[in-house]
Design an enzyme around this catalytic site. Structure first.
Site, mmCIF file in Angstrom:
data_model
loop_
_atom_site.group_PDB
_atom_site.id
_atom_site.type_symbol
_atom_site.label_atom_id
_atom_site.label_comp_id
_atom_site.label_asym_id
_atom_site.label_seq_id
_atom_site.Cartn_x
_atom_site.Cartn_y
_atom_site.Cartn_z
ATOM 1 N N GLY A 13 0.833 -1.198 0.000
ATOM 2 C CA GLY A 13 0.000 0.000 0.000
ATOM 3 C C GLY A 13 0.864 1.242 0.000
ATOM 4 C CB CYS A 14 0.233 4.598 1.377
ATOM 5 S SG CYS A 14 1.080 6.166 1.623
ATOM 6 C CG PHE A 15 5.927 5.042 -0.703
ATOM 7 C CD1 PHE A 15 5.357 6.254 -0.366
ATOM 8 C CD2 PHE A 15 6.548 4.942 -1.939
ATOM 9 C CE1 PHE A 15 5.395 7.349 -1.216
ATOM 10 C CE2 PHE A 15 6.613 6.032 -2.811
ATOM 11 C CZ PHE A 15 6.022 7.239 -2.441
ATOM 12 C CD1 TRP A 16 4.875 8.721 1.983
ATOM 13 C CD2 TRP A 16 2.807 9.500 2.273
ATOM 14 N NE1 TRP A 16 4.677 9.708 1.055
ATOM 15 C CE2 TRP A 16 3.416 10.213 1.205
ATOM 16 C CE3 TRP A 16 1.508 9.825 2.627
ATOM 17 C CZ2 TRP A 16 2.758 11.219 0.512
ATOM 18 C CZ3 TRP A 16 0.856 10.837 1.940
ATOM 19 C CH2 TRP A 16 1.477 11.523 0.888
#
Length: 180
Positions: A13-16
Site C-alpha cells: 500500500g502507501c509507502f508512507w
C-alpha cells in the site's frame, strides 16, 4: 563489531505507512520509500499514481541481520497491511498499491513463499493471500519529499486519517521491538 546489513524491498500500500513503521524498529538501519517492479525508467510519483507504469510503491529496508531475520521483516510486513486485497490497501486503489515482496535472492524467495504458505494454512484472513513474490526489478528511490513523510508532515490530512492510526496499532503490537 561490524554489522551485517541486508536489504528487503516490500510493497504494502502507501509507502508512507510502511516506511514510518520500519524506521521505528530496532535493527532497522534505514527504510526508504521508492518504486519497483514497473517498466518505466526513472518513474515519478505522479506517473506511478496514474497507475500505468507497472511500479508499486515500495519500501527498501536496510536491516541488521544480527538483530532481525528476513522472516522477522516479513512477519512485521504482514502485520502492517492486508495481504488479501488485490491492487489496493483500504481506499488506495491501483496496481501501485499492490501487496508484493520483491526478493533480492533465492533465499529470500524461499523464505517468502514458505511464510505465505504457513500464513495461508493458519487461515488468519477470510480471503486468500494475494501478495506477489517476484524478483526485484527496476527499483528507484522516491523523491526526497517522500522520505520520512509522516514525521515531516504531521498535519497532512492523509497522515492523520490513515498513517497515524495504522502506526498507533503497529506501535502497540510491536512495542518491545521499537527504538528508544
Amino acid at each position: 563489531m561490524a554489522k551485517t546489513i541486508h536489504q528487503a524491498t516490500l510493497a504494502g500500500g502507501c509507502f508512507w505507512c510502511i516506511e514510518s513503521a520500519f524506521n521505528a524498529l530496532q535493527g532497522i538501519e534505514s527504510a526508504y520509500s521508492g518504486y519497483a517492479g514497473g517498466h518505466m525508467q526513472n518513474p515519478t510519483y505522479k506517473a506511478v499514481c496514474e497507475g500505468d507504469t507497472g511500479h508499486a510503491e515500495v519500501v527498501r529496508i536496510n536491516y541488521d541481520a544480527d538483530q532481525l531475520s528476513y522472516r522477522d521483516i516479513l512477519e512485521i510486513f504482514f502485520a502492517l497491511h492486508d495481504p488479501t486485497q488485490l491492487n489496493r490497501q483500504g481506499n488506495d486503489v491501483g496496481t501501485q498499491y499492490r501487496s508484493a515482496i520483491f526478493y533480492h535472492n533465492d533465499e529470500q524467495k524461499a523464505v517468502a513463499e514458505s511464510l505465505i504458505k504457513e500464513l495461508a494454512e493458519q487461515d488468519i484472513w477470510p480471503d486468500p493471500i494475494v501478495t506477489e513474490v517476484t524478483a526485484l526489478s527496476n527499483y528507484h528511490q522516491a523523491e526526497d519529499y517522500h522520505q520520512d513523510y509522516f514525521r515531516n508532515n504531521p498535519q497532512n490530512q492523509y497522515c492523520n486519517m490513515v498513517v497515524a492510526p495504522k502506526l498507533a496499532k503497529f506501535r502497540q503490537k510491536f512495542a518491545a521491538r521499537l527504538k528508544d
